[in-house]
Design an enzyme around this catalytic site. Structure first.
Site, PDB file in Angstrom:
ATOM      1  N   ASP A  82       3.262  67.189 -40.020  1.00  0.00           N
ATOM      2  CA  ASP A  82       2.204  67.654 -40.912  1.00  0.00           C
ATOM      3  C   ASP A  82       1.679  69.012 -40.406  1.00  0.00           C
ATOM      4  O   ASP A  82       1.409  69.167 -39.211  1.00  0.00           O
ATOM      5  CB  ASP A  82       1.077  66.603 -40.887  1.00  0.00           C
ATOM      6  CG  ASP A  82       0.059  66.821 -41.990  1.00  0.00           C
ATOM      7  OD1 ASP A  82       0.430  67.377 -43.032  1.00  0.00           O
ATOM      8  OD2 ASP A  82      -1.107  66.405 -41.808  1.00  0.00           O
ATOM      9  N   HIS A  83       1.533  69.965 -41.295  1.00  0.00           N
ATOM     10  CA  HIS A  83       0.993  71.290 -40.921  1.00  0.00           C
ATOM     11  C   HIS A  83       1.624  71.903 -39.680  1.00  0.00           C
ATOM     12  O   HIS A  83       0.921  72.221 -38.714  1.00  0.00           O
ATOM     13  CB  HIS A  83      -0.524  71.228 -40.734  1.00  0.00           C
ATOM     14  CG  HIS A  83      -1.246  70.966 -42.009  1.00  0.00           C
ATOM     15  ND1 HIS A  83      -1.340  71.893 -43.017  1.00  0.00           N
ATOM     16  CD2 HIS A  83      -1.874  69.859 -42.458  1.00  0.00           C
ATOM     17  CE1 HIS A  83      -2.010  71.368 -44.032  1.00  0.00           C
ATOM     18  NE2 HIS A  83      -2.329  70.127 -43.732  1.00  0.00           N
ATOM     19  N   HIS A 178      -9.512  69.348 -46.593  1.00  0.00           N
ATOM     20  CA  HIS A 178      -9.286  68.421 -45.482  1.00  0.00           C
ATOM     21  C   HIS A 178     -10.605  67.918 -44.899  1.00  0.00           C
ATOM     22  O   HIS A 178     -11.612  68.623 -44.928  1.00  0.00           O
ATOM     23  CB  HIS A 178      -8.515  69.114 -44.355  1.00  0.00           C
ATOM     24  CG  HIS A 178      -7.113  69.482 -44.728  1.00  0.00           C
ATOM     25  ND1 HIS A 178      -6.737  70.776 -44.980  1.00  0.00           N
ATOM     26  CD2 HIS A 178      -6.002  68.731 -44.897  1.00  0.00           C
ATOM     27  CE1 HIS A 178      -5.442  70.809 -45.275  1.00  0.00           C
ATOM     28  NE2 HIS A 178      -4.972  69.580 -45.233  1.00  0.00           N
ATOM     29  N   GLY A 179     -10.575  66.714 -44.330  1.00  0.00           N
ATOM     30  CA  GLY A 179     -11.740  66.193 -43.607  1.00  0.00           C
ATOM     31  C   GLY A 179     -12.696  65.469 -44.525  1.00  0.00           C
ATOM     32  O   GLY A 179     -12.341  65.022 -45.617  1.00  0.00           O
ATOM     33  N   GLY A 211      -5.657  66.676 -48.201  1.00  0.00           N
ATOM     34  CA  GLY A 211      -7.093  66.451 -48.282  1.00  0.00           C
ATOM     35  C   GLY A 211      -7.407  65.338 -49.262  1.00  0.00           C
ATOM     36  O   GLY A 211      -8.377  65.403 -50.009  1.00  0.00           O
ATOM     37  N   SER A 213      -8.359  62.197 -48.687  1.00  0.00           N
ATOM     38  CA  SER A 213      -9.488  61.331 -48.343  1.00  0.00           C
ATOM     39  C   SER A 213     -10.751  61.738 -49.071  1.00  0.00           C
ATOM     40  O   SER A 213     -11.103  62.917 -49.115  1.00  0.00           O
ATOM     41  CB  SER A 213      -9.757  61.374 -46.831  1.00  0.00           C
ATOM     42  OG  SER A 213      -8.661  60.815 -46.145  1.00  0.00           O
ATOM     43  N   THR A 235      -8.285  61.295 -42.884  1.00  0.00           N
ATOM     44  CA  THR A 235      -9.667  60.984 -42.526  1.00  0.00           C
ATOM     45  C   THR A 235     -10.007  59.516 -42.810  1.00  0.00           C
ATOM     46  O   THR A 235     -10.498  58.801 -41.924  1.00  0.00           O
ATOM     47  CB  THR A 235     -10.621  61.918 -43.302  1.00  0.00           C
ATOM     48  OG1 THR A 235     -10.188  63.265 -43.071  1.00  0.00           O
ATOM     49  CG2 THR A 235     -12.050  61.782 -42.816  1.00  0.00           C
TER      50      THR A 235
HETATM   51 ZN   LIG Z   1      -3.139  68.750 -44.911  1.00  0.00          ZN
END
Ligand SMILES: [Zn+2]
Length: 296
Positions: A82-83, A178-179, A211, A213, A235
């Site tokens: 991922d990333h 994200h988060g 992202g 979540s 998350t």
């Molecule tokens: Zn991501």
């Protein structure tokens, strides 16, 4: 079985559903994801972030471990970096046996993003590994990203990007971040843009939503209907696991590690099962020896 992410996502794209991709930086989290996949007859994609390489999860351990857990199962399981922002990390994962890598150069100018992804695609494809790339910028929820449409994926650029790089799937920026979102904030997703991107790239070209979540069930359903085929969940998956550990410790004074871990594993697995139903990936596979096969 251990499977190619490209095959998993092509199946999802042709059949109009999305596969959950939880980040799994621990053995029990990998196990929970695979248990959910087996229970729901769904594919699953195990994501691993390079942030974990220095702490608790190296590619050289994760690739054989995920293969060993996945191989006896009746459903396809892929392992994806991922990333990946550093070429060194990406090469390390390809060498270790990941079935897919994400080359994330989305913070760089368009031409530099193209150049990097082109480089990775040549190396990855030579090893039978698929490539995810990102265009536009998904950003961080805590920084208020996802609200500004100047970060969103541009349709014409997406077409040019995929044509020039040959990446196997594309992460698009359409309003998620994200988060953890601020309390009471539900992201507004640009579904019109999503439909335009899908139409421009072709209905069978797999798209990815980062992202995930906190996006809410309605947004997820609309995103899947609009052509999203992989949804990253970190998350909330991690929070489910941690809450399970907390709850277990609150009622057990001298817990055995095994019971703490397996209880959390069970709860994280059940949590993920719900998303397999929601994303439409449940019930897609039955037993087939080393061959992906649809349910009748
Ligand atoms: Zn991501």
């Amino acid at each position: 079985m251990y499977a190619s992410m490209k095959e998993i996502l092509q199946h999802a794209s042709v059949n109009h559903y999305a596969v959950p991709a939880p980040n799994c930086p621990g053995y029990n989290m990998v196990k929970a994801a695979c248990m959910a996949a087996e229970a729901k007859k769904s594919a699953v994609i195990i994501d691993l972030s390079p942030r974990q390489f220095k702490t608790n999860a190296t590619p050289e351990v994760w690739a054989p471990m995920v293969k060993a857990i996945a191989e006896p199962l009746d459903v396809p399981v892929a392992l994806n970096l991922d990333h990946g922002t550093e070429i060194e990390d990406i090469c390390r994962c390809i060498k270790a046996g990941f079935s897919s890598v994400m080359c994330d150069a989305s913070s760089l100018p368009f031409e530099e993003n193209v150049r990097r992804v082109q480089q990775v695609v040549v190396c990855a494809h030579a090893h039978g590994v698929s490539v995810e790339a990102e265009l536009g910028r998904v950003g961080q929820a805590a920084e208020g990203d996802g609200r500004f449409d100047d970060m969103y994926t541009n349709v014409d650029m997406a077409v040019e990007f995929v044509k020039r790089t040959g990446c196997d799937c594309l992460a698009v920026a359409i309003g998620t971040a994200h988060g953890k979102y601020p309390a009471d904030y539900v992201p507004r997703l640009d579904f019109e843009r999503l439909a335009e991107i899908k139409a421009a790239l072709g209905q069978n070209y797999p798209l990815v939503l980062h992202g995930g979540s906190g996006s809410g069930d309605k947004n997820f359903q609309k995103a899947v209907a609009g052509g999203i085929n992989k949804i990253n969940l970190w998350t909330d998956y991690s929070r489910t696991y941690i809450s399970a550990v907390r709850e277990f410790l609150a009622v057990n004074e001298s817990p055995d590690y095994i019971f703490v871990a397996t209880d959390a594993e069970e709860k994280a697995s059940k949590w993920l099962e719900r998303y397999m139903d929601l994303f439409g990936s449940a019930g897609r596979f039955q037993f087939s020896k080393h061959k992906m096969q649809e349910m009748d």
